[in-house]
Structure formats: structure tokens, C-alpha cells
Design an enzyme around this catalytic site. Structure first.
Site, PDB file in Angstrom:
ATOM      1  N   GLN A 180      25.425  57.383  48.928  1.00  0.00           N
ATOM      2  CA  GLN A 180      24.110  57.264  48.288  1.00  0.00           C
ATOM      3  C   GLN A 180      23.276  56.190  48.997  1.00  0.00           C
ATOM      4  OE1 GLN A 180      22.902  59.238  45.684  1.00  0.00           O
ATOM      5  NE2 GLN A 180      20.966  58.190  46.095  1.00  0.00           N
ATOM      6  N   LYS A 182      24.693  63.869  40.147  1.00  0.00           N
ATOM      7  CA  LYS A 182      25.349  64.723  41.146  1.00  0.00           C
ATOM      8  C   LYS A 182      26.784  65.025  40.718  1.00  0.00           C
ATOM      9  CE  LYS A 182      22.300  63.006  44.741  1.00  0.00           C
ATOM     10  NZ  LYS A 182      22.040  62.008  45.799  1.00  0.00           N
ATOM     11  N   ASP A 194      24.854  66.125  53.328  1.00  0.00           N
ATOM     12  CA  ASP A 194      23.440  65.719  53.306  1.00  0.00           C
ATOM     13  C   ASP A 194      22.711  66.277  54.535  1.00  0.00           C
ATOM     14  OD1 ASP A 194      22.638  64.282  51.060  1.00  0.00           O
ATOM     15  OD2 ASP A 194      23.515  62.404  51.774  1.00  0.00           O
TER      16      ASP A 194
END
Ligand code: NAD
Length: 297
Positions: A96, A52, A119
Site C-alpha cells: 500500500q 481490499k 498493481d
């Protein structure tokens, strides 16, 4: 003739378009910033986060990476999120998953400023998605929508079966498929670990989206001819190679490809889209927070 969907090519196109948007923001003095926070010793999580960050660097997003030892108190993570919420250079925050057991996942998701929740997992953003007014669509299901569109798969009026009901893939995927508009209007069934006669459901579907986390559980015998098969699963299974493992999906590719009209491989299918859509959401976050309009695809 089965189309093997090239997720890398679709993701590259989206990244190019998103990169144009970062140029547009830069011309107004805005550099999108994405903070990633890793609180885990898990090798796969480390790999995902570094992929990412690398993607950020490639398209002009400033990456800020934070690591917290997995045995630190949960408050370390909650405090770090608060700092990032206050940091004007950071437009998006990604913690994460999974986090260690002593950290409350819900507290984490609810601590992130909803405007920075790239997200799309904060309850406010989940509510907006369900209401048909999404701010940030969760990256993986959004990526699946982009794959279907790029492959010319019409969802309107089709029977879609989503296998898996997780908060990050299954539920938002089904929510996107039932929305009004492009990429939606599908008659959608969610199947899960307690579903009886799963094969009957998948055989009656025009589109099957597999997100169960069970290696190769959906094979050709569970599909009808002409089904579009999207395999979200990424599972490590033992293999006789240097690494000692290989990645396989939730779909048995060989037998499924004999029935499918189009199918995503693993790797090279949905995975690249997840990262591209994270870039998309980060640029959208920077645009919303700076007030500089961009034309996202
Ligand atoms: P999860 O474990 O949170 O959820 C799995 C879901 O599948 C559960 O809701 C469960 O009810 C259902 N399920 C489990 N076994 C089943 C069975 N035998 N029959 C029917 N349903 C069953 O997993 P997740 O986070 O949603 O991820 C699913 C898969 O997708 C995993 O392999 C994960 O690694 C992968 N994934 C890939 C990407 C990507 O970028 N491609 C992103 C996220 C997750």
C-alpha cells in the site's frame, strides 16, 4: 439528460464474473492468494487495505495481511517482499502506497516479482502495457475503461483529456486510451500541473478523466455540452459533520453534471472499480501461475 454512472453496480457485475473464475480455479484445487503489506500509520491507507482484504474474502480470494511499523528500517519491507515472492500460496502482492520517506519506492516496486505485481507498477509490467501487451493493467485506469465500456461510451476516434500524469493513474490511463482495440483508439492529451490553458483542453474534449488530486478543480465552465466526465479524484475536505471531513472528487459535480452526458459521482464512481480490478488481477495472477485457464471478463 445526464447519466449518473453507478460505479458500485458496474463493480458488482465484475466481482460476480471474477467470483465465477475463483470457482473455476477452486475446482482445480487453486485458491488465489493476495498479500497486502501496510507500512504506514495513515488512516486512509489502513481503510483502503482493509477494504481490499474484505473484497478478497467475499469472492474466494485468500487474503494475507502484513503490517510493518512505519519506523522500522526499509530492509524489513524489502525482506518481507522477498518472502512473499517465494510463497507459492501468494499469487499477488500489493504494497500500500505511500510508504515512509526512508523507504525507496522504486526499490519496492522493482522488488516485487513481476508475475505477482497485481498493481501493474513493476517496470516490466509498465513496459508491457506501453507495448500493447499488458499482463496486469493498473487497477484504477483499467476500472475507468470498464466504466466507459459499461456505459456504452465509444472511445475510438474521440478526443480524451486526462488531467494528471502520475504513474498510477494519469500515465497508464493515457496509455490504455491510445492502444489499438476496444476501449482504446482515442486521441489522447495528458494535462498536468504545468499545462497552460487547461480549460481550453478540457472544453475541446469528448471525454475528460480527472486525476489531479485537487478538490473540485474541474467545473462546468471547463466543459462542453455532452462531455463524458470520469472523476478519479478522492480528496478529504473539512466538513461540519461527525467525521470532520467529507470526500469530494476533482470535479465540481453540480456544475459539471449540467454539461455532462454522463458523469461519475464521488464516492460511488471509480473507487469501487479499483478494488474490483484488483480482484481481477489477482485471479489472473493465480491463473497464470497455476496454468489453470479462466475466462475473465
Ligand atoms: P498524484 O498527486 O500522484 O498526481 C496528480 C497529478 O495531477 C500530477 O501528475 C500533477 O501534475 C497533476 N496536477 C496537480 N495539480 C494540477 C492542476 N492544478 N492542474 C492540472 N494538473 C494537476 O495523484 P494520483 O495518485 O494520480 O491521484 C489523483 C487523484 O486520484 C487523488 O485524488 C487520489 O486520491 C485519487 N485516486 C483515486 C483512486 C480511486 O480508486 N478512485 C485511485 C488512485 C488515486
Amino acid at each position: 439528460m445526464t447519466t449518473i454512472i453507478d460505479g458500485n453496480a458496474i463493480a458488482d457485475q465484475i466481482r460476480d464474473d471474477v467470483s465465477d473464475c475463483t470457482d473455476r480455479l477452486a475446482s482445480d484445487g487453486v485458491t488465489p492468494g493476495l498479500a497486502t503489506v501496510l507500512m504506514s500509520d495513515d488512516g486512509a491507507s489502513e481503510t483502503y487495505v482493509s477494504m481490499k482484504q474484505q473484497a478478497c474474502a467475499e469472492i474466494g480470494i485468500e487474503g494475507y495481511h502484513h503490517e510493518i511499523d512505519a519506523d522500522e528500517p526499509a530492509e524489513e519491507l524489502y525482506d518481507r517482499i522477498e518472502e512473499l515472492n517465494e510463497d507459492p500460496a501468494v499469487h499477488g502482492i500489493l504494497v500500500q502506497m505511500p510508504v515512509p520517506d526512508h523507504v525507496d519506492k522504486r526499490t519496492v516496486l522493482e522488488s516485487i516479482d513481476p508475475m505477482k505485481d497485481v498493481d501493474g507498477f513493476h517496470p516490466e509490467n509498465v513496459g508491457r502495457l506501453v507495448a500493447g501487451n499488458a499482463r496486469y493493467k493498473p487497477c484504477t485506469p483499467h476500472g475507468v475503461q470498464k466504466i466507459l465500456a459499461a456505459t456504452g461510451v465509444e472511445t475510438e476516434g474521440k478526443d480524451a483529456v486526462v488531467v494528471g500524469r502520475s504513474d498510477i493513474v494519469g500515465k497508464p490511463m493515457a496509455n490504455l486510451l491510445i492502444q489499438y482495440g476496444e476501449g482504446g483508439n482515442a486521441t489522447t492529451t495528458i494535462c498536468h500541473s504545468r499545462t497552460r490553458n487547461l480549460a481550453e483542453r478540457t472544453r475541446s474534449a469528448d471525454i475528460v478523466i480527472a486525476a489531479a488530486g485537487v478538490p473540485q478543480m474541474i467545473d462546468g465552465s471547463m466543459l462542453s455540452d455532452g462531455t463524458v466526465v470520469i472523476d478519479v479524484g478522492i480528496n478529504r475536505v473539512d466538513a461540519d459533520n461527525e467525521k470532520g471531513y467529507e470526500l469530494v472528487g476533482d470535479v465540481d459535480f453540480e456544475s459539471a453534471a449540467e454539461k455532462a452526458s454522463a458523469i461519475t459521482p464521488v464516492p460511488g464512481g471509480v473507487g469501487p472499480l479499483t478494488i474490483a480490478m484488483l480482484m481481477y488481477n489477482t485471479v489472473k495472477a493465480a491463473s497464470l501461475q497455476s496454468g489453470v485457464a479462466v475466462d475473465l471478463p
